[in-house]
Design an enzyme around this catalytic site. Structure first.
Site, PDB file in Angstrom:
ATOM      1  N   GLU A  23     -31.515   2.326  18.659  1.00  0.00           N
ATOM      2  CA  GLU A  23     -31.960   1.760  19.924  1.00  0.00           C
ATOM      3  C   GLU A  23     -32.218   0.259  19.768  1.00  0.00           C
ATOM      4  O   GLU A  23     -32.826  -0.164  18.804  1.00  0.00           O
ATOM      5  CB  GLU A  23     -33.243   2.487  20.374  1.00  0.00           C
ATOM      6  CG  GLU A  23     -33.741   2.058  21.732  1.00  0.00           C
ATOM      7  CD  GLU A  23     -32.609   2.034  22.754  1.00  0.00           C
ATOM      8  OE1 GLU A  23     -31.991   3.075  23.002  1.00  0.00           O
ATOM      9  OE2 GLU A  23     -32.326   0.943  23.311  1.00  0.00           O
ATOM     10  N   LYS A  67     -28.156  -1.703  12.874  1.00  0.00           N
ATOM     11  CA  LYS A  67     -29.458  -1.803  13.531  1.00  0.00           C
ATOM     12  C   LYS A  67     -30.421  -2.666  12.705  1.00  0.00           C
ATOM     13  O   LYS A  67     -31.071  -3.582  13.228  1.00  0.00           O
ATOM     14  CB  LYS A  67     -30.023  -0.396  13.748  1.00  0.00           C
ATOM     15  CG  LYS A  67     -31.466  -0.346  14.190  1.00  0.00           C
ATOM     16  CD  LYS A  67     -31.698  -0.993  15.534  1.00  0.00           C
ATOM     17  CE  LYS A  67     -33.154  -1.287  15.763  1.00  0.00           C
ATOM     18  NZ  LYS A  67     -33.448  -1.973  16.992  1.00  0.00           N
ATOM     19  N   CYS A 108     -41.532  -3.517  14.425  1.00  0.00           N
ATOM     20  CA  CYS A 108     -40.253  -3.322  13.729  1.00  0.00           C
ATOM     21  C   CYS A 108     -39.754  -4.450  12.833  1.00  0.00           C
ATOM     22  O   CYS A 108     -39.232  -4.171  11.759  1.00  0.00           O
ATOM     23  CB  CYS A 108     -39.188  -2.960  14.748  1.00  0.00           C
ATOM     24  SG  CYS A 108     -39.569  -1.385  15.523  1.00  0.00           S
TER      25      CYS A 108
HETATM   26  P1  NAD Z   1     -44.094   5.319  18.203  1.00  0.00           P
HETATM   27  O1  NAD Z   1     -45.057   5.343  17.077  1.00  0.00           O
HETATM   28  O2  NAD Z   1     -44.478   4.681  19.496  1.00  0.00           O
HETATM   29  O3  NAD Z   1     -43.676   6.828  18.574  1.00  0.00           O
HETATM   30  C1  NAD Z   1     -43.290   7.772  17.632  1.00  0.00           C
HETATM   31  C2  NAD Z   1     -43.841   9.136  18.062  1.00  0.00           C
HETATM   32  O4  NAD Z   1     -43.327  10.126  17.174  1.00  0.00           O
HETATM   33  C3  NAD Z   1     -45.363   9.252  17.991  1.00  0.00           C
HETATM   34  O5  NAD Z   1     -45.879   9.593  19.255  1.00  0.00           O
HETATM   35  C4  NAD Z   1     -45.603  10.359  16.949  1.00  0.00           C
HETATM   36  O6  NAD Z   1     -46.723  11.186  17.247  1.00  0.00           O
HETATM   37  C5  NAD Z   1     -44.311  11.138  17.046  1.00  0.00           C
HETATM   38  N1  NAD Z   1     -44.026  11.958  15.861  1.00  0.00           N
HETATM   39  C6  NAD Z   1     -44.103  11.634  14.557  1.00  0.00           C
HETATM   40  N2  NAD Z   1     -43.732  12.657  13.792  1.00  0.00           N
HETATM   41  C7  NAD Z   1     -43.408  13.683  14.622  1.00  0.00           C
HETATM   42  C8  NAD Z   1     -42.948  15.009  14.410  1.00  0.00           C
HETATM   43  N3  NAD Z   1     -42.717  15.479  13.191  1.00  0.00           N
HETATM   44  N4  NAD Z   1     -42.737  15.789  15.485  1.00  0.00           N
HETATM   45  C9  NAD Z   1     -42.959  15.317  16.742  1.00  0.00           C
HETATM   46  N5  NAD Z   1     -43.385  14.055  16.998  1.00  0.00           N
HETATM   47  C10 NAD Z   1     -43.607  13.246  15.946  1.00  0.00           C
HETATM   48  O7  NAD Z   1     -42.760   4.684  17.641  1.00  0.00           O
HETATM   49  P2  NAD Z   1     -41.641   3.862  18.461  1.00  0.00           P
HETATM   50  O8  NAD Z   1     -42.093   2.472  18.671  1.00  0.00           O
HETATM   51  O9  NAD Z   1     -41.220   4.696  19.617  1.00  0.00           O
HETATM   52  O10 NAD Z   1     -40.482   3.798  17.369  1.00  0.00           O
HETATM   53  C11 NAD Z   1     -39.740   4.937  17.030  1.00  0.00           C
HETATM   54  C12 NAD Z   1     -38.535   4.507  16.217  1.00  0.00           C
HETATM   55  O11 NAD Z   1     -37.695   3.675  17.010  1.00  0.00           O
HETATM   56  C13 NAD Z   1     -38.848   3.704  14.970  1.00  0.00           C
HETATM   57  O12 NAD Z   1     -37.928   4.027  13.980  1.00  0.00           O
HETATM   58  C14 NAD Z   1     -38.622   2.264  15.393  1.00  0.00           C
HETATM   59  O13 NAD Z   1     -38.254   1.437  14.326  1.00  0.00           O
HETATM   60  C15 NAD Z   1     -37.480   2.410  16.370  1.00  0.00           C
HETATM   61  N6  NAD Z   1     -37.410   1.393  17.415  1.00  0.00           N
HETATM   62  C16 NAD Z   1     -38.541   0.967  18.045  1.00  0.00           C
HETATM   63  C17 NAD Z   1     -38.442   0.037  19.079  1.00  0.00           C
HETATM   64  C18 NAD Z   1     -39.654  -0.467  19.796  1.00  0.00           C
HETATM   65  O14 NAD Z   1     -39.514  -1.386  20.584  1.00  0.00           O
HETATM   66  N7  NAD Z   1     -40.836   0.072  19.587  1.00  0.00           N
HETATM   67  C19 NAD Z   1     -37.187  -0.427  19.471  1.00  0.00           C
HETATM   68  C20 NAD Z   1     -36.060   0.049  18.820  1.00  0.00           C
HETATM   69  C21 NAD Z   1     -36.179   0.968  17.792  1.00  0.00           C
HETATM   70  C1  UGA Z   2     -37.240  -6.265  18.767  1.00  0.00           C
HETATM   71  C2  UGA Z   2     -35.765  -6.532  19.122  1.00  0.00           C
HETATM   72  O1  UGA Z   2     -35.697  -7.620  20.044  1.00  0.00           O
HETATM   73  C3  UGA Z   2     -35.126  -5.287  19.742  1.00  0.00           C
HETATM   74  O2  UGA Z   2     -33.743  -5.513  19.954  1.00  0.00           O
HETATM   75  C4  UGA Z   2     -35.288  -4.103  18.781  1.00  0.00           C
HETATM   76  O3  UGA Z   2     -34.767  -2.930  19.367  1.00  0.00           O
HETATM   77  C5  UGA Z   2     -36.756  -3.903  18.500  1.00  0.00           C
HETATM   78  O4  UGA Z   2     -37.311  -5.129  17.927  1.00  0.00           O
HETATM   79  C6  UGA Z   2     -37.030  -2.837  17.485  1.00  0.00           C
HETATM   80  O5  UGA Z   2     -36.175  -2.462  16.720  1.00  0.00           O
HETATM   81  O6  UGA Z   2     -38.195  -2.426  17.499  1.00  0.00           O
HETATM   82  P1  UGA Z   2     -39.509  -6.238  20.126  1.00  0.00           P
HETATM   83  O7  UGA Z   2     -40.145  -6.246  18.779  1.00  0.00           O
HETATM   84  O8  UGA Z   2     -39.973  -5.256  21.127  1.00  0.00           O
HETATM   85  O9  UGA Z   2     -37.932  -6.027  19.991  1.00  0.00           O
HETATM   86  O10 UGA Z   2     -39.696  -7.668  20.801  1.00  0.00           O
HETATM   87  P2  UGA Z   2     -38.982  -9.098  20.627  1.00  0.00           P
HETATM   88  O11 UGA Z   2     -38.752  -9.641  21.960  1.00  0.00           O
HETATM   89  O12 UGA Z   2     -37.838  -9.054  19.711  1.00  0.00           O
HETATM   90  O13 UGA Z   2     -40.133  -9.945  19.960  1.00  0.00           O
HETATM   91  C7  UGA Z   2     -40.548  -9.723  18.630  1.00  0.00           C
HETATM   92  C8  UGA Z   2     -41.529 -10.800  18.217  1.00  0.00           C
HETATM   93  O14 UGA Z   2     -40.863 -12.052  18.084  1.00  0.00           O
HETATM   94  C9  UGA Z   2     -42.656 -11.031  19.234  1.00  0.00           C
HETATM   95  O15 UGA Z   2     -43.861 -11.242  18.540  1.00  0.00           O
HETATM   96  C10 UGA Z   2     -42.225 -12.277  19.969  1.00  0.00           C
HETATM   97  O16 UGA Z   2     -43.284 -13.005  20.512  1.00  0.00           O
HETATM   98  C11 UGA Z   2     -41.530 -13.037  18.852  1.00  0.00           C
HETATM   99  N1  UGA Z   2     -40.542 -14.014  19.348  1.00  0.00           N
HETATM  100  C12 UGA Z   2     -39.449 -13.599  20.031  1.00  0.00           C
HETATM  101  C13 UGA Z   2     -40.729 -15.357  19.082  1.00  0.00           C
HETATM  102  O17 UGA Z   2     -41.729 -15.754  18.436  1.00  0.00           O
HETATM  103  N2  UGA Z   2     -39.794 -16.247  19.534  1.00  0.00           N
HETATM  104  C14 UGA Z   2     -38.694 -15.868  20.212  1.00  0.00           C
HETATM  105  O18 UGA Z   2     -37.880 -16.748  20.585  1.00  0.00           O
HETATM  106  C15 UGA Z   2     -38.515 -14.507  20.477  1.00  0.00           C
END
Ligand code: NAD
Ligand code: UGA
Length: 464
Positions: free
Chosen positions: A168, A223, A279
């Site tokens: 994602e 990713k 992340c």
């Molecule tokens: P999160 O912590 O918000 O959510 C994860 C959920 O999984 C939690 O609610 C937890 O209770 C649940 N969980 C854990 N183990 C479980 C199990 N065995 N069965 C059922 N539920 C379980 O995490 P997130 O921010 O949604 O991130 C999830 C993944 O996606 C990570 O690998 C992260 O790197 C990736 N990712 C995050 C973002 C983002 O913006 N947060 C964007 C892209 C990718």
């Molecule tokens: C980031 C990536 O942008 C997503 O594509 C990815 O899916 C995600 O991580 C993930 O794998 O979790 P996110 O962390 O939600 O998304 O937010 P960003 O907009 O990337 O910002 C990350 C950090 O960088 C923030 O603290 C933001 O303030 C900072 N940032 C961003 C800067 O300091 N300068 C910039 O120009 C942009």
């Protein structure tokens, strides 16, 4: 393959919004989001939609429309896994805090636990999709766990599995728009039929030309590398912010001039207090770990520098604040504006505000903290997590932005919330103790207005 039922394991920042979008575009598919955390599930089922566990513009409208129809949140793993044709694994993948690879390697225990649940409860043929960000080759582990249940006499339900990688790319704060209009959707795998099934799901609202298919390892690695490149740009521009401050060049002009070159591009060139969020740090640490694992030490050192610069930027801001305020902030009051790691989210994971606030308190300052979306309980959890350092009584939560400035010697802007851009500095200056300062780590406040009100101002990337 005709997909009628989807299950998503993990109701977090990715699982929740992603499944809401699928439910929106596929009214005929039942989408079940399951989680081991009953509190999170009950928040997703809250009647009052402002209490959903995640704040994301546009999310509550979709939940309102689909919840109870084809979008369901529950803790019932067994039945939802058994009924699913396709299962997303969207659990958290934190950095290990103990044992081999501490501080760098990804802790795969939640991914493994999910795979074991799937292997136990799945029935018939199931497509299992890695949605979480995972170290390259994790699909091998998932496959091994799933395949173990398909062997021998215990396979009453004739289980078979196809594993795909579908990382994602959404960013928090813009998740809904990112999901509806992504730059690309990436699907890695070997089983053509399974790939086509997932391509069909996305094609309902995304141009097929934007759906890229690769092998599993390329998808998993892409990713990690996308996040690494984004974070690298932030560290790069942050080094230049220091150079601008030293030379008198203006960071925003430099970013604009550099970014207008199409080969470089204008995005992710805003200097600030360093990247936060759940992340970037974990994914780059993992990249460093993987590179070292394969003996690619120069590669590891290169990416480690991106993390080092991020840490350095936060430390130098604290030093600068102390130095500017006559060498001490002991017993001084500092207003903190913004606690989330970026605007438009209530997420504080790895927020630069946590380290900066802790360091300011360590120097003896008293903090008045305001954030439009982060709750008192979350800030308390973040600031009081260190057992050695007692911070109780060293900070208060401000319910309104105006309270925050009351009697403050300085105001430190840490998140780029829109409401911070048009403040009435004349009114604020009357509330603050003189001499007063503004430290704007996001260069968002109006420098001229602040100066006119008699307050001293420092902005990231601007010399004096
Ligand atoms: P999160 O912590 O918000 O959510 C994860 C959920 O999984 C939690 O609610 C937890 O209770 C649940 N969980 C854990 N183990 C479980 C199990 N065995 N069965 C059922 N539920 C379980 O995490 P997130 O921010 O949604 O991130 C999830 C993944 O996606 C990570 O690998 C992260 O790197 C990736 N990712 C995050 C973002 C983002 O913006 N947060 C964007 C892209 C990718
Ligand atoms: C980031 C990536 O942008 C997503 O594509 C990815 O899916 C995600 O991580 C993930 O794998 O979790 P996110 O962390 O939600 O998304 O937010 P960003 O907009 O990337 O910002 C990350 C950090 O960088 C923030 O603290 C933001 O303030 C900072 N940032 C961003 C800067 O300091 N300068 C910039 O120009 C942009």
């Amino acid at each position: 393959m005709h997909i009628k039922s989807i299950c998503c394991i993990g109701a977090g920042y990715v699982g929740g919004p992603t499944m809401a979008i699928i439910a929106k575009y596929w009214p005929d598919i039942q989408v079940n989001v399951v989680d081991i955390n009953p509190e999170r599930i009950s928040q997703w089922n809250e009647v009052d939609l402002s209490n959903l566990p995640i704040y994301e513009p546009g999310l509550k409208e979709i939940v309102e429309k689909c919840r109870g129809k084809n979008l369901h949140f529950s803790t019932d793993m067994k039945n939802n896994i058994a009924n699913a044709d396709l299962i997303f694994i969207s659990v958290n993948t934190p950095t290990k805090t103990k044992g081999i690879g501490t501080g760098q390697a990804i802790d795969l225990k939640y991914v493994e636990a999910s795979s074991r649940e799937i292997s136990k409860y799945a029935e018939g043929h199931t497509i299992v999709v890695e949605k979480s960000t995972l170290p390259v080759k994790t699909a091998q582990t998932i496959k091994a766990i799933l395949d173990a249940s398909t062997k021998g006499e215990n396979n009453y339900n004739q289980k078979t599995f196809s594993v795909l990688s579908n990382p994602e790319f959404l960013a928090e704060g813009t998740a809904i728009n990112d999901l509806e209009n992504p730059d690309r959707v990436l699907i890695g795998g070997e089983d053509k039929e399974a790939i086509n099934g997932l391509v069909d799901i996305y094609s309902k609202w995304i141009d097929k030309g934007k759906v890229l298919t690769t092998d599993l390892w390329s998808s998993e690695l892409s990713k990690l590398i996308s996040n690494a490149f984004l974070a690298q740009r932030i560290s790069s521009i942050n080094t230049i912010s220091a150079l601008c401050e030293a030379t008198g060049a203006k960071i925003k002009d430099v970013s604009r001039a550099v970014g207008m070159d199409r080969r470089i591009g204008k995005y992710f060139l805003n200097s600030g207090p360093g990247f936060g969020g759940s992340c970037f740090k974990k994914d780059i640490s993992n990249l460093v770990y993987i590179s070292n694992h394969y003996g690619l030490f120069e590669v590891a050192d290169y990416w480690q520098k991106v993390l080092d610069i991020n840490f350095w930027q936060q430390s130098r801001f604290v030093e600068l604040i102390v130095k500017t305020m006559f060498g001490t902030i002991s017993s001084k009051t500092i207003a903190i504006l913004g606690f989330s790691f970026k605007a438009n989210t209530n997420d504080t994971r790895e927020s630069p505000a946590i380290q900066i606030c802790k360091k300011l308190m360590e120097e003896g300052a008293f903090l008045q903290i305001y954030d439009p979306k982060v709750k008192y309980s979350q800030i308390k959890k973040d600031l009081e997590s260190d057992e050695e350092e007692i911070v109780e009584g060293k900070w208060i939560y401000s319910n309104s932005i105006h309270e925050t400035f009351y009697n403050a010697d300085a105001a430190v802007f840490l998140t780029e919330w829109e409401e911070f851009e048009s403040l009435n500095w004349y009114e604020i200056s009357k509330k603050m103790r003189r001499p007063s300062w503004v430290f704007d780590t996001r260069s968002i406040v109006n420098m001229e207005c602040v100066k006119k009100s008699g307050i001293n101002i420092w902005q990231v990337g601007y010399g004096n």
